[in-house]
Design an enzyme around this catalytic site. Structure first.
Site, PDB file in Angstrom:
ATOM      1  N   CYS A 141     -57.989  19.547   2.445  1.00 15.49           N
ATOM      2  CA  CYS A 141     -59.401  19.329   2.147  1.00 15.49           C
ATOM      3  C   CYS A 141     -59.643  17.827   2.115  1.00 15.49           C
ATOM      4  CB  CYS A 141     -59.739  19.953   0.794  1.00 15.49           C
ATOM      5  SG  CYS A 141     -61.441  19.694   0.305  1.00 15.49           S
ATOM      6  N   LEU A 142     -60.169  17.295   3.204  1.00 17.63           N
ATOM      7  CA  LEU A 142     -60.385  15.856   3.295  1.00 17.63           C
ATOM      8  C   LEU A 142     -61.613  15.630   4.179  1.00 17.63           C
ATOM      9  CD1 LEU A 142     -59.201  13.051   2.581  1.00 17.63           C
ATOM     10  CD2 LEU A 142     -57.854  13.185   4.669  1.00 17.63           C
TER      11      LEU A 142
END
Lengths: 194, 159
Positions: A88-89
């Site tokens: 999750c970036l």
């Protein structure tokens, strides 16, 4: 259509400053759309000492669309799925810019290892643990690093030796092991089919 | 789903599509899902079952997961959100009118990583960053901000 000229350039740049960054990107097969990135665990974190491999798939519109990156090495981190390795970036999603590269994206992932954001979790279980029982989180993360992020790096020389003894050229053995992320069986398969 | 309808593929598909529509599943994903379900059903029928209930746990918690899912089942094209965020055609045309060539050594286009040299058409966007025309236009068609500083490329370009 992927801009392969740019990908080539990126690979060259990246290998040039491997000494400084510790970050490596190499093609998985010969088509350059699937690569494997390697980042060292940041010092002073539970990931220190580990070597983390990241599967990279370039979409057709790269560099206008972000590369797809996913941890191939199991890792215990609030923003990385402990099951799938999904990351999750924001820069891998809507904050991507073509001015970023595979190397800068991997550097961002390395930074994410240093600075988890449990309020925007990918793995809810890990994030809960991080927030509620930080000491246990550190212990688990360190244990996972020991178990999953060190084995391939530690045993490389032994693997090289075993494969060389089977009659393969050492240089070929090393590049093949590298290409398959240190998996001895896969390397052997590849060497035999070459 | 009654397994007796399995031999009629279109019937199955219609049935599944109706079920999935009610669940508001996106059309690109739906086709893959229908395929998966039918394969599983066919396998079940080999074992002599007459009917089956399937619990499908769709964990669509994040966009990342969905994307990963897409890789494994083969589809993934342009992101509709991104298309919507592009710069208007007229703005791109205005910028294109101003694009010109630059002297060699003006630096590198951060999109293709090639030098900007005298032969290339170069575009300067309102935040003063330079790119090859052909490169930046492809980006602005998707996203309305500068790749380097993320400044929005305004719709009103000064004449």
């Amino acid at each position: 259509m992927i801009d392969f000229g740019r990908v080539q350039k990126e690979l060259q740049e990246c290998s040039k400053d491997f000494e400084a960054s510790g970050i490596k990107v190499s093609p998985k097969a010969d088509n350059l759309a699937r690569l494997i990135g390697t980042i060292p665990g940041p010092i002073g974190t539970p990931y220190e000492g580990g070597t983390f491999q990241i599967d990279i798939t370039l979409p057709d519109a790269y560099p206008f669309q972000p590369p797809k990156m996913q941890f191939a090495t199991k890792v215990w981190h609030p923003n990385i799925s402990s099951q799938s390795g999904a990351i999750c970036l924001d820069i891998l999603k809507d904050q991507w810019s073509p001015a970023l590269t595979l190397k800068t994206a991997l550097l961002s992932i390395q930074a994410l290892l240093s600075a988890p954001e449990p309020d925007d979790p990918q793995d809810a279980v890990v994030a809960q643990q991080y927030l509620k029982d930080y000491q246990t989180f550190v212990g688990t993360a360190r244990y996972w690093t020991e178990t999953f992020a060190k084995t391939s790096a530690l045993g490389v020389e032994e693997k090289v030796q075993r494969l060389v003894e089977m009659g393969f050229l050492e240089s070929l053995v090393r590049t093949t092991l590298d290409a398959v992320g240190g998996d001895e069986n896969l390397a052997l398969e590849k060497l035999c089919s070459a | 789903m009654p397994l007796c309808i399995l031999p009629w593929q279109s019937l199955c598909e219609t049935h599944l599509r109706r079920v999935l529509d009610a669940l508001d599943v996106g059309s690109s994903f739906r086709a893959d899902l229908i395929r998966c379900i039918m394969l599983t059903a066919l396998r079940g029928s080999d074992h002599g079952h007459q009917q089956f209930d399937m619990n499908i746990n769709l964990n669509l918690a994040t966009a990342e997961e969905v994307e990963m899912e897409d890789i494994s089942i083969g589809g993934y094209e342009s992101d509709p959100d991104q298309v919507a965020r592009g710069v208007s055609r007229s703005t791109i045309e205005k910028l294109e009118q101003k694009s010109c060539s630059v002297q060699d050594g003006s630096g590198c286009c951060c999109i293709c990583l090639e030098e900007l040299n005298g032969e290339d058409k170069v575009m300067e966007i309102p935040c003063s960053h330079l790119f090859h025309s052909r490169c930046i236009v492809k980006w602005l068609e998707r996203i309305d901000s500068c790749p380097l500083c993320r400044t929005r490329v305004e719709v009103e370009v000064p004449e």
